[in-house]
Design a protein around this motif. Structure first.
Motif, PDB file in Angstrom:
ATOM      1  N   GLU A 196     -71.520 -19.706 -23.816  1.00  0.00           N
ATOM      2  CA  GLU A 196     -70.977 -18.355 -23.631  1.00  0.00           C
ATOM      3  C   GLU A 196     -70.037 -18.304 -22.435  1.00  0.00           C
ATOM      4  O   GLU A 196     -68.944 -17.719 -22.513  1.00  0.00           O
ATOM      5  CB  GLU A 196     -72.116 -17.352 -23.439  1.00  0.00           C
ATOM      6  CG  GLU A 196     -72.935 -17.086 -24.691  1.00  0.00           C
ATOM      7  CD  GLU A 196     -74.021 -16.046 -24.447  1.00  0.00           C
ATOM      8  OE1 GLU A 196     -74.167 -15.594 -23.289  1.00  0.00           O
ATOM      9  OE2 GLU A 196     -74.709 -15.678 -25.410  1.00  0.00           O
ATOM     10  N   LEU A 202     -73.426 -20.807 -33.307  1.00  0.00           N
ATOM     11  CA  LEU A 202     -73.193 -19.899 -32.191  1.00  0.00           C
ATOM     12  C   LEU A 202     -71.705 -19.793 -31.878  1.00  0.00           C
ATOM     13  O   LEU A 202     -71.182 -18.698 -31.634  1.00  0.00           O
ATOM     14  CB  LEU A 202     -73.976 -20.378 -30.961  1.00  0.00           C
ATOM     15  CG  LEU A 202     -73.826 -19.545 -29.693  1.00  0.00           C
ATOM     16  CD1 LEU A 202     -74.263 -18.103 -29.924  1.00  0.00           C
ATOM     17  CD2 LEU A 202     -74.646 -20.153 -28.555  1.00  0.00           C
ATOM     18  N   ARG A 225     -76.564 -26.082 -34.912  1.00  0.00           N
ATOM     19  CA  ARG A 225     -76.866 -24.719 -34.458  1.00  0.00           C
ATOM     20  C   ARG A 225     -75.861 -24.253 -33.412  1.00  0.00           C
ATOM     21  O   ARG A 225     -75.503 -23.081 -33.352  1.00  0.00           O
ATOM     22  CB  ARG A 225     -78.288 -24.670 -33.884  1.00  0.00           C
ATOM     23  CG  ARG A 225     -79.368 -24.907 -34.914  1.00  0.00           C
ATOM     24  CD  ARG A 225     -79.327 -23.854 -36.006  1.00  0.00           C
ATOM     25  NE  ARG A 225     -80.510 -23.869 -36.836  1.00  0.00           N
ATOM     26  CZ  ARG A 225     -80.749 -23.023 -37.818  1.00  0.00           C
ATOM     27  NH1 ARG A 225     -79.866 -22.096 -38.096  1.00  0.00           N
ATOM     28  NH2 ARG A 225     -81.843 -23.108 -38.536  1.00  0.00           N
ATOM     29  N   ALA A 226     -75.434 -25.162 -32.553  1.00  0.00           N
ATOM     30  CA  ALA A 226     -74.409 -24.797 -31.570  1.00  0.00           C
ATOM     31  C   ALA A 226     -73.120 -24.387 -32.275  1.00  0.00           C
ATOM     32  O   ALA A 226     -72.417 -23.463 -31.829  1.00  0.00           O
ATOM     33  CB  ALA A 226     -74.163 -25.967 -30.627  1.00  0.00           C
ATOM     34  N   THR A 276     -74.988 -11.884 -28.213  1.00  0.00           N
ATOM     35  CA  THR A 276     -74.460 -12.938 -29.064  1.00  0.00           C
ATOM     36  C   THR A 276     -75.499 -13.227 -30.133  1.00  0.00           C
ATOM     37  O   THR A 276     -76.697 -13.041 -29.922  1.00  0.00           O
ATOM     38  CB  THR A 276     -74.193 -14.215 -28.234  1.00  0.00           C
ATOM     39  OG1 THR A 276     -73.320 -13.883 -27.162  1.00  0.00           O
ATOM     40  CG2 THR A 276     -73.561 -15.287 -29.083  1.00  0.00           C
ATOM     41  N   ASN A 287     -76.173 -25.965 -24.567  1.00  0.00           N
ATOM     42  CA  ASN A 287     -76.852 -24.917 -23.817  1.00  0.00           C
ATOM     43  C   ASN A 287     -76.186 -23.571 -24.112  1.00  0.00           C
ATOM     44  O   ASN A 287     -74.990 -23.393 -23.865  1.00  0.00           O
ATOM     45  CB  ASN A 287     -76.763 -25.224 -22.317  1.00  0.00           C
ATOM     46  CG  ASN A 287     -77.564 -24.241 -21.482  1.00  0.00           C
ATOM     47  OD1 ASN A 287     -77.293 -23.057 -21.468  1.00  0.00           O
ATOM     48  ND2 ASN A 287     -78.552 -24.763 -20.765  1.00  0.00           N
ATOM     49  N   PRO A 288     -76.941 -22.588 -24.662  1.00  0.00           N
ATOM     50  CA  PRO A 288     -76.318 -21.317 -25.072  1.00  0.00           C
ATOM     51  C   PRO A 288     -75.586 -20.604 -23.945  1.00  0.00           C
ATOM     52  O   PRO A 288     -74.491 -20.087 -24.142  1.00  0.00           O
ATOM     53  CB  PRO A 288     -77.501 -20.496 -25.588  1.00  0.00           C
ATOM     54  CG  PRO A 288     -78.499 -21.513 -26.015  1.00  0.00           C
ATOM     55  CD  PRO A 288     -78.361 -22.645 -25.046  1.00  0.00           C
ATOM     56  N   LEU A 339     -79.357 -26.261 -28.002  1.00  0.00           N
ATOM     57  CA  LEU A 339     -79.191 -26.211 -29.451  1.00  0.00           C
ATOM     58  C   LEU A 339     -78.658 -27.535 -29.997  1.00  0.00           C
ATOM     59  O   LEU A 339     -77.766 -28.140 -29.386  1.00  0.00           O
ATOM     60  CB  LEU A 339     -78.218 -25.092 -29.827  1.00  0.00           C
ATOM     61  CG  LEU A 339     -78.663 -23.664 -29.495  1.00  0.00           C
ATOM     62  CD1 LEU A 339     -77.497 -22.697 -29.708  1.00  0.00           C
ATOM     63  CD2 LEU A 339     -79.858 -23.260 -30.338  1.00  0.00           C
ATOM     64  N   GLY A 346     -82.282 -20.143 -23.216  1.00  0.00           N
ATOM     65  CA  GLY A 346     -82.664 -18.987 -24.017  1.00  0.00           C
ATOM     66  C   GLY A 346     -84.149 -18.685 -24.027  1.00  0.00           C
ATOM     67  O   GLY A 346     -84.646 -18.116 -25.005  1.00  0.00           O
TER      68      GLY A 346
END
Length: 852
Positions: free
Chosen positions: A291, A261, A257-258, A40, A286-287, A253, A76
């Motif tokens: 996802e 993503l 920024r989120a 990603t 939270n990345p 993030l 991350g």
């Protein structure tokens, strides 16, 4: 793979492109595997990347740096290092990576061994001979002087030569040599090319690898090394004061920024616009959670289309997003087809990294079905393929994925799978089981394979002790004792319990001190079992433990009784090692009781019995220090007390020469302690301070806090007149909290009382002497305690000359009755000084002349 181009194939209309397998790829970690499948987009970490780059620039110039990335699971941390490693900033660098695993804290040097295998290009197909050749060749090519590092490196890699002298060393010394060898090799390599060392997941690191890290960190300032670590917030370390340490906190993030993503994950279709803020709010940026949330929505049909171009099929208000990533992962696992779910669960029982042979042993599937199922689990990104040679291996996408999958396995099936894995490991590594005992112990215990669990736990504990991994060894032994406690009591289980208690005791003494209640309970239980079993062969080590406890805590009459029992048992047999240790119990006990002259023959007998080649190796089994050195340095103390300073100096010199040969840290620490005491009593204060500082450094490095007591008080003797009351009180508090042996604490409290007389803090001096305790006031240095009390009477706000004189006379009489000429002289000197002040010069001269 190398393409051979299109090739006509019979029965196929069009040519088929054929590939030749030319070797193993570099994929070793979950992140490398994830990259092969497509990452990603990496967003929102520009500031952190710049901080790492700045540290790398300094390290490249020979000013080594330590960078730590701290954050919760899924933010991350590993991805950030991956991006930096694969950027242009590391061109020309040697990059070595290691990662800890949740079950690895019990396996000494586990991540370090993986890192060294990468450095020396060792793989699982290499036999012991190949490993030795690779290590030796690499180090001798790097620098000839590194030849002495080869044995320690091979020991860490489980490939030592059977007759290597390293194996005969004391475990603590062997561990120290290993730590220093790794440090030397890595720092020497950094002079050839800048080095990036990456250690991930330190919250799971074992104590031995932690020790290597601590050692490397001390050598960073002048090395071209960037040491990059990451860990979760609960991890603790002592690096915060280092000027070359930089901590980067990686948080979820921020909203903007989120959104970036999510733009990559979802795309920009109008239907997903209202979904994005819902996902950001629920996952808190939270990345990993983002996802997994998107993947959940795809699997449930809430999102349709392709990655980066999804469409929402209904209203965002009706979308159910689980509150935690654990719930997300659990739901995803539950939606798998039954056979895929069972396979994923089986893989989780193997561990986070899953070798194919072990999975085949427990999967209960045909080969073609297994490979198809694994392909589907890879497509769903539960696992990644990480290794082809020598065996295919998979890894879970994330530690959380593994944890959730393992938690979903029913207890009965989990036990069955662990048991099958034990058998599979035994078959696969029949000739090298010793290298896998920690893993075998892990699975056997969880598989409730009782006999094997007990055997492998005991072996793992012994192996940990051999590496001086005392805390880990204790954990293995206690796990084994926990299993035995649940079994019906039979003669066999009692015997196994006794063996484990005997193995456990010395480790507990090393870690917690002999005064710890748990140590006393261990030896109490062991003696009860000896008596119930009628086992005289194992009585000696248990008696020794009971003696050492009584001696350390100051129960000297009881210690003398047990010492005589040890002597009777040893004299009834033909074991010179036991006879030596029996005398070893008697001489310090009598010396601590104040029976100085009576202790001397036992020390002389110890000197006569001791043979370094035969007895040095048993130090770890008993007092933790070498008996040959002990009878010499305690003999030096005895001879000084009896009034023979030249004999004392000669014996102390013999002890110091012996410890130089032994290179045993604890023995060295105790020898230095005794030297500091003798230097102090002889008035050689500068020498006493120098030696006490050596003790502090050695004891701190090797974890002997009980021996740092002398370093609390002796250095202050060169500045006693400037000591403040608060500083004196602090030293008193630290001595009482340290838990050192009673007789050693008595000496240190005497030094503190002497400091108080010189600094004018008489109340603190009286408190120091009072805290020695009535029982000890009759033992080691008792005349000195009485003399110091007299000095304090003279220095008080209202000097009590009569009380002081009574103390000096009493100290002289006691010392004379014990034949302790040196202490008699010290007391007589104090008395003569007092009489001189009273113009009683003739009496003063007479009292001194009578001693000589």
């Amino acid at each position: 793979m190398r393409s051979l181009g299109p090739v006509p194939v019979k029965g196929v209309a069009e040519p088929v492109e054929i590939f030749e397998l030319v070797g193993a790829g570099s994929v070793r970690t979950r992140l490398q595997a994830a990259r092969a499948r497509g990452f990603t987009r990496f967003v929102g970490r520009d500031v952190e990347m710049e901080q790492i780059r700045q540290s790398a620039d300094q390290a490249r110039q020979g000013r080594g740096q330590l960078v730590a990335i701290v954050g919760e699971a899924g933010v991350g941390k590993s991805r950030l290092y991956y991006e930096f490693i694969h950027s242009h900033h590391t061109q020309g660098w040697l990059v070595l990576e290691a990662s800890s695993v949740s079950y690895g804290k019990a396996t000494p040097f586990l991540p370090l061994a993986d890192l060294l295998r990468t450095y020396f290009r060792v793989d699982n197909r290499d036999d012991t001979r190949s490993v030795r050749a690779k290590v030796t060749g690499t180090l001798l090519t790097l620098e000839r002087t590194l030849e002495d590092a080869v044995p320690a490196i091979l020991w860490i890699l489980d490939a030592p030569a059977p007759d290597d002298p390293l194996l005969a060393q004391d475990p603590a010394e062997r561990r120290r040599h290993a730590v220093q060898s790794v440090k030397r090799v890595l720092l020497r390599e950094s002079r050839v090319q800048p080095m990036l060392l990456v250690f991930e997941d330190l919250h799971w690191v074992d104590a031995e690898t932690q020790g290597v890290l601590d050692s490397i960190i001390e050598g960073l300032p002048t090395a071209a090394v960037l040491l990059a670590v990451n860990y979760r917030p609960e991890y603790r370390h002592g690096w915060g004061s280092k000027t070359y340490y930089r901590q980067l906190r990686v948080d979820p993030l921020p909203a903007a920024r989120a959104d970036e993503l999510l733009d990559t994950l979802l795309g920009n279709d109008a239907s997903v616009g209202s979904l994005k803020p819902l996902l950001v709010a629920r996952t808190e940026g939270n990345p990993l959670f983002l996802e997994e949330s998107v993947r959940t929505l795809v699997e449930t049909g809430a999102l349709v289309g392709e990655a980066g171009a999804y469409r929402l099929t209904g209203s965002a208000d009706r979308v159910q997003v689980p509150a935690t990533v654990q719930a997300i992962l659990a739901a995803r696992i539950d939606r798998l087809r039954p056979e895929l779910k069972r396979l994923l669960q089986a893989a989780s029982v193997v561990g986070k990294d899953v070798p194919m042979p072990l999975l085949e042993a427990i999967a209960d599937m045909r080969d073609d079905e297994l490979r198809q199922a694994l392909a589907e689990l890879q497509t769903a990104e539960f696992v990644y393929e990480t290794r082809l040679f020598p065996d295919l291996e998979y890894t879970f996408k994330h530690a959380l994925t593994h944890e959730v999958a393992y938690a979903s396995v029913l207890a009965e099936r989990r036990r069955t799978l662990h048991a099958v894995i034990v058998e599979a490991i035994e078959r696969a590594h029949a000739e090298r089981l010793a290298e896998h005992v920690e893993l075998l112990a892990h699975h056997a215990m969880r598989g409730e394979v009782t006999a094997k669990a007990l055997r492998y736990l005991h072996q793992a504990g012994d192996r940990a002790f051999a590496r001086s991994a005392v805390r880990e060894a204790i954990g293995f032994f206690e796990d084994a004792l926990g299993i035995l406690a649940k079994l019906p009591e039979t003669r066999e289980t009692m015997s196994d319990t006794l063996d484990l208690l005997i193995a456990l005791g010395p480790g507990q003494i090393t870690l917690a001190g002999a005064a710890s209640p748990q140590v006393e309970e261990t030896y109490r239980r062991a003696m009860a079992l000896v008596e119930r079993l009628g086992d005289t062969s194992r009585r000696f080590p248990v008696l020794w433990g009971q003696w050492f406890i009584s001696y350390t805590v100051g129960r000297y009459p009881a210690a003398r009784v047990v010492g005589h029992q040890l002597l009777e048992e040893a004299e009834a047999g033909d074991d010179s090692g036991r006879l030596l240790e029996a005398h070893h119990a008697m001489w310090p006990t009598l010396l601590a009781m104040g029976e100085t002259a009576a202790s001397a023959p036992y020390m002389e007998r110890g000197i006569a019995i001791y043979k370094k080649e035969e007895h040095a190796s048993q130090a770890f089994l008993y007092a933790g220090h070498d008996a040959g050195a002990c009878c010499r340095y305690q003999g030096a103390t005895t001879q000084w007390l009896l009034g023979y300073p030249d004999r004392a100096a000669a014996l102390l010199g013999d002890a110091q020469r012996l410890v130089e040969e032994l290179r045993h840290p604890l023995t060295t620490s105790v020898t230095l302690w005794m030297a500091a005491m003798l230097h102090y009593h002889r008035g050689e204060r500068d020498a006493a301070v120098r030696v006490s500082q050596q003790i502090l450094e050695l004891a701190t490095t090797h974890g002997f806090p009980h021996y740092t007591d002398v370093a609390i008080v002796v250095p202050a003797c060169v500045r006693s007149e400037t000591l403040g009351a608060d500083e004196v009180a602090d030293m008193h508090r630290r001595l009482m909290n340290l838990g050192s042996a009673v007789w050693r604490r008595s000496f240190c409290l005497c030094v503190l009382a002497a400091l108080c007389t010189e600094a004018g803090h008489t109340d603190e001096g009286h408190r120091a002497l009072a805290s020695i305790g009535d029982a000890s006031r009759q033992g080691f240095l008792a005349p000195e305690m009485i003399r110091l009390e007299g000095e304090l009477h003279l220095r008080g706000a209202r000097p009590d000359v009569a009380a002081a004189e009574r103390c000096f006379v009493g100290a002289m009489e006691l010392a004379q009755g014990r034949q302790e000429k040196s202490l008699e002289l010290r007391a007589a000197t104090s008395l003569a000084r007092l009489w001189r002040q009273q113009n009683r010069d003739a009496d003063a001269r007479r009292v001194l002349a009578d001693i000589f």
